[in-house]
Structures are given as C-alpha cells and as structure tokens.
Design an enzyme around this catalytic site. Structure first.
Site, PDB file in Angstrom:
ATOM      1  N   GLU A 107       0.825  -1.205   0.000  1.00  0.00           N
ATOM      2  CA  GLU A 107       0.000   0.000   0.000  1.00  0.00           C
ATOM      3  C   GLU A 107       0.867   1.266   0.000  1.00  0.00           C
ATOM      4  OE1 GLU A 107      -2.160  -2.959   2.833  1.00  0.00           O
ATOM      5  OE2 GLU A 107      -0.122  -2.583   2.144  1.00  0.00           O
ATOM      6  N   CYS A 120      -0.321   1.422   7.179  1.00  0.00           N
ATOM      7  CA  CYS A 120      -0.843   1.675   5.839  1.00  0.00           C
ATOM      8  C   CYS A 120      -2.145   2.474   5.894  1.00  0.00           C
ATOM      9  CB  CYS A 120      -1.031   0.363   5.092  1.00  0.00           C
ATOM     10  SG  CYS A 120       0.547  -0.462   4.726  1.00  0.00           S
TER      11      CYS A 120
END
Length: 143
Positions: free
Chosen positions: A48, A79
């Site tokens: 991510e 993330c």
C-alpha cells in the site's frame, strides 16, 4: 482486484508476504505495487505504501483525491495512516486481517478526530487473496 492478486503472486514468488495493491483514478490504474520489505530490508515498504509513493509521483501531488485502492489484504495501521493522509477516497480489500481484533483500520480511516479526511472501505471477499496468504504462512510454519 485481479491485478492486485497477480502482484501478490509476484511477491509470493520472491518470498515476500503476498500482498498486492493498485491505485485507480478515473478507472485507470495509476500505480501498482507488492510487498518488498525483504528485498529492500525496509520496514515500511508494504504494498500500500509503495503504491501510494508511486501514485504521488505520477500525479505530482501528495493528495490522491478521487483515487481508489484495491489491496489483497485489509491494510495494517501504518498503511491505514498513509491511506488517510494521502486522502484516498475508497479502499477495497479482498481478505480480512485475522489479527485486527480491535478494528484499528476502521478507527484510523473513519474515526480519527485528528484527521479531516475519511476514507470509505469495502471488504470484497476473495478466496484467491485468502488462499495466497494461508499458503504462504503455512509454508513458513513447515520450515
């Protein structure tokens, strides 16, 4: 999600936790990434985060307004923070994180009073995402 799954398979082959992520804007993929922590020995190179870095570079902006992320596993708290700070509009994930008992992801992207942006998120159950992760960690336990 299929593109993210293919990226996760690449990660698996490289002995990385098999997570893939793509960022889409106006129905066009603008970045894609998979976990690269082992190769780079960089703790923050989750799929991510790497996808966000690439998308920011492509758009020449840290604001990823009107972007969507597709990721094979529900993002971790780090993330989630990157996602909400990048102002990603929506996240779709294919497998749940069985370790997220306290719903930290939701707390960060929905309920964080310190941030003025909220990110929508949707769980799209996908057996391929779940099976890749199960297979990877089973192989690690058997060694």
């Amino acid at each position: 999600m299929n593109v993210a799954i293919e990226l996760a398979k690449k990660a698996y082959k490289k002995n990385e936790v098999p997570i893939g992520a793509i960022i889409v804007k106006n129905n066009k993929i603008i970045s894609k990434a998979y976990n690269r922590r082992e190769k780079t020995q960089n703790a923050i190179l989750h799929a991510e985060v790497d996808a966000i870095i690439k998308a920011c570079k492509k758009l020449k902006s840290w604001r990823l307004d009107d972007c969507e992320m597709y990721v094979t596993l529900k993002p971790c708290p780090m993330c989630a923070g990157a996602i909400v700070n990048a102002r990603i509009k929506t996240v779709f994930y294919g497998a749940k994180d069985t370790n997220d008992n306290n719903n930290l992801f939701e707390q960060i992207v929905e309920n964080n009073l310190r941030l003025n942006h909220k990110t929508q998120h949707f769980y799209l159950p996908n057996e391929n995402c779940e099976n890749l992760l199960k297979s990877f960690f089973k192989s690690k336990r058997n060694k």
